[in-house]
Write a protein that holds these residues in place. Structure first.
Motif, PDB file in Angstrom:
ATOM      1  N   PRO A 144     -64.863  65.341  75.378  1.00 58.98           N
ATOM      2  CA  PRO A 144     -63.442  65.065  75.594  1.00 58.98           C
ATOM      3  C   PRO A 144     -62.889  65.569  76.925  1.00 58.98           C
ATOM      4  CG  PRO A 144     -63.783  66.384  73.580  1.00 58.98           C
ATOM      5  CD  PRO A 144     -65.103  66.253  74.277  1.00 58.98           C
ATOM      6  N   HIS A 145     -63.376  66.743  77.393  1.00 66.92           N
ATOM      7  CA  HIS A 145     -62.787  67.328  78.597  1.00 66.92           C
ATOM      8  C   HIS A 145     -63.838  67.989  79.477  1.00 66.92           C
ATOM      9  CE1 HIS A 145     -58.747  66.783  77.022  1.00 66.92           C
ATOM     10  NE2 HIS A 145     -59.142  67.333  75.903  1.00 66.92           N
ATOM     11  N   GLY A 146     -63.676  67.813  80.767  1.00 71.57           N
ATOM     12  CA  GLY A 146     -64.451  68.528  81.770  1.00 71.57           C
ATOM     13  C   GLY A 146     -63.466  69.113  82.764  1.00 71.57           C
ATOM     14  N   ILE A 147     -63.681  70.357  83.121  1.00 68.90           N
ATOM     15  CA  ILE A 147     -62.765  71.032  84.047  1.00 68.90           C
ATOM     16  C   ILE A 147     -63.562  71.607  85.209  1.00 68.90           C
ATOM     17  CG2 ILE A 147     -61.171  72.973  84.360  1.00 68.90           C
ATOM     18  CD1 ILE A 147     -60.346  72.645  81.437  1.00 68.90           C
ATOM     19  N   ASN A 148     -63.164  71.243  86.413  1.00 68.39           N
ATOM     20  CA  ASN A 148     -63.718  71.875  87.611  1.00 68.39           C
ATOM     21  C   ASN A 148     -62.850  73.097  87.890  1.00 68.39           C
ATOM     22  OD1 ASN A 148     -65.958  70.242  88.520  1.00 68.39           O
ATOM     23  ND2 ASN A 148     -64.461  68.636  88.859  1.00 68.39           N
TER      24      ASN A 148
END
Length: 166
Positions: free
Chosen positions: A152-156
């Motif tokens: 659902p989510h990827g964060i740099n």
């Protein structure tokens, strides 16, 4: 990161052989390596290089460095607070430090990076895939080739070193 291992293997195999090179990411450096090591290589792509999926929504949160952790915790505990998140951090030390911080904030987290042995990486990934671990903190290198359905989510958390890694 595997060039020394590749050179060791090449030193002990016959000069006349068939070689295949597979890469989840095919940077200019990998192309140069392939051109140097392979005879008449054929390049096959299954997707456009650095193609961004049209199903991904991108957001940018400008924030002072000393507030990044607080913003991350806010994002993880508010909208979609029960969904899994893969967080990319620039250094191996930073992944472990951030995972410990998130655990202290009551968020189930683990880190995956090159200094962990294969069993530790497998356990972290299995914990993430099973839902035991909600947040997996990884270096961009350790995360290459991970196959996680419907993430659902990827964060740099930190900017990648190169635009291609984004």
């Amino acid at each position: 990161g595997f060039i020394h291992d590749i050179k060791k293997v090449l030193a002990i195999v016959p000069a006349s052989k068939q070689s295949l090179l597979f890469s989840a990411t095919f940077s200019d450096e990998i192309k140069t390596l392939a051109d140097r090591l392979l005879k008449s290589p054929v390049h096959i792509e299954v997707a456009r290089r650095n193609a961004v999926s049209e199903t991904i929504t991108h957001r940018v949160y400008p924030v002072a460095a000393d507030l990044k952790r607080s913003l991350l915790v806010h994002l993880l505990t508010h909208d979609d607070a029960n969904q899994q998140v893969l967080v990319f951090v620039g250094t191996k030390f930073g992944t472990s430090r951030l995972a410990v911080y998130l655990e202290r904030q009551g968020i189930a987290a683990d880190a995956i990076h090159g200094d962990k042995n294969q069993q530790q990486r497998t356990e972290a990934l299995e914990g993430f895939k099973s839902g035991k671990v909600r947040v997996l903190v990884a270096t961009d290198v350790a995360a290459r080739g991970l196959d996680i359905d419907d993430l659902p989510h990827g964060i740099n958390y930190e900017r990648p070193h190169t635009a291609e890694d984004y």
